[in-house]
Design a protein around this motif. Structure first.
Motif, short mmCIF file in Angstrom:
data_model
loop_
_atom_site.label_atom_id
_atom_site.label_comp_id
_atom_site.label_asym_id
_atom_site.label_seq_id
_atom_site.Cartn_x
_atom_site.Cartn_y
_atom_site.Cartn_z
N ARG A 46 33.60 46.53 45.83
CA ARG A 46 33.44 45.08 45.80
C ARG A 46 33.97 44.56 44.47
O ARG A 46 33.49 44.97 43.41
N VAL A 91 33.74 41.62 42.91
CA VAL A 91 32.88 40.77 42.09
C VAL A 91 31.71 41.54 41.47
O VAL A 91 31.28 41.24 40.35
N ALA A 128 30.05 33.61 43.66
CA ALA A 128 31.21 34.37 44.14
C ALA A 128 30.77 35.61 44.91
O ALA A 128 31.38 35.99 45.92
N GLU A 185 31.57 36.62 48.74
CA GLU A 185 32.17 37.90 49.06
C GLU A 185 31.36 38.65 50.11
O GLU A 185 31.92 39.22 51.06
N TYR A 215 32.64 39.59 54.05
CA TYR A 215 32.68 40.95 54.58
C TYR A 215 31.69 41.16 55.73
O TYR A 215 31.65 42.24 56.31
N ASP A 245 37.02 40.82 57.69
CA ASP A 245 36.91 41.82 56.62
C ASP A 245 38.17 42.66 56.48
O ASP A 245 38.57 43.02 55.38
N ILE A 285 40.69 40.55 54.67
CA ILE A 285 40.34 40.46 53.25
C ILE A 285 40.77 41.74 52.52
O ILE A 285 41.23 41.69 51.37
N ALA A 313 42.56 42.16 49.09
CA ALA A 313 41.67 42.69 48.05
C ALA A 313 42.23 43.91 47.34
O ALA A 313 41.81 44.21 46.22
#
Length: 202
Positions: free
Chosen positions: A27, A29, A65, A69, A73, A79, A82, A86
């Motif tokens: 992840r 963030v 954020a 996120e 997901y 997802d 992303i 990502a």
């Protein structure tokens, strides 16, 4: 004695950066959010040019954020989309996190280690996660993606905290993981080469 202490501190810094980079692969963030929380509550001292990360406004912004996120997901198929975006973002995040952790090095060494180790670790983990999610989506129609997302989130938080608490252990664990990954990739490559002549003969 001083040289040994400096080497030990450098290993701790690299271990911290590697752990945060791996967490960014799960992840993006989360590791920044954990760093912000640790600094805000006095468990971590940031260098002057990063002191803003330990402010209340930074923590609130990163918390928002993080929620976004997590929500993104939680939606099957979204997802996977992303994950495509990502991957480079995670590589950049891993690079920045390693650069933050190894700020005691001269700029060239700092950013060299940051790009290769931090960015590389984050990109590798994100790539493996993306592949796992793609297989999950293809085989279950996305039914297990929510479970996978939860495991990734918990893993990212746990790894970030562990990197702060035991960076040397994290260094050893991540190094061992990548050695095993390289060995597996080499074995898979040679197995595929041995299988190719047999396939062509048929």
């Amino acid at each position: 004695m001083e040289a040994s202490m400096m080497d030990w501190q450098l290993l701790e810094s690299i271990g911290l950066g590697l752990g945060l980079g791996v967490a960014a692969g799960f992840r993006v963030v989360v590791p920044f959010w954990v760093l912000s929380a640790a600094a805000l509550f006095g468990h971590l001292e940031l260098v002057d040019n990063l002191s803003w990360l330990g402010s209340s406004s930074a923590f609130i912004g990163l918390s928002i954020a993080l929620v976004v996120e997590i929500a993104a997901y939680s939606v099957p198929w979204l997802d996977n989309a992303i994950d495509t975006v990502a991957l480079p973002v995670a590589a950049v995040a891993g690079t920045l996190l390693m650069a933050i952790a190894t700020n005691q090095l001269d700029p060239f060494a700092q950013w060299s280690v940051a790009v290769v180790a931090g960015g590389g670790a984050a990109a590798t983990v994100k790539g493996l996660n993306g592949l796992t999610r793609f297989v999950s989506t293809a085989t279950t129609g996305g039914a297990t993606n929510l479970i996978l997302a939860g495991v990734e989130l918990v893993g990212a938080i746990a790894i970030s905290i562990f990197a702060l608490v035991a960076p040397i252990v994290m260094f050893v664990v991540v190094l061992a993981f990548f050695i095993l990954l390289v060995r597996f990739a080499i074995k898979a490559f040679y197995r595929s080469k041995k299988a190719t002549p047999d396939t062509e003969a048929e």
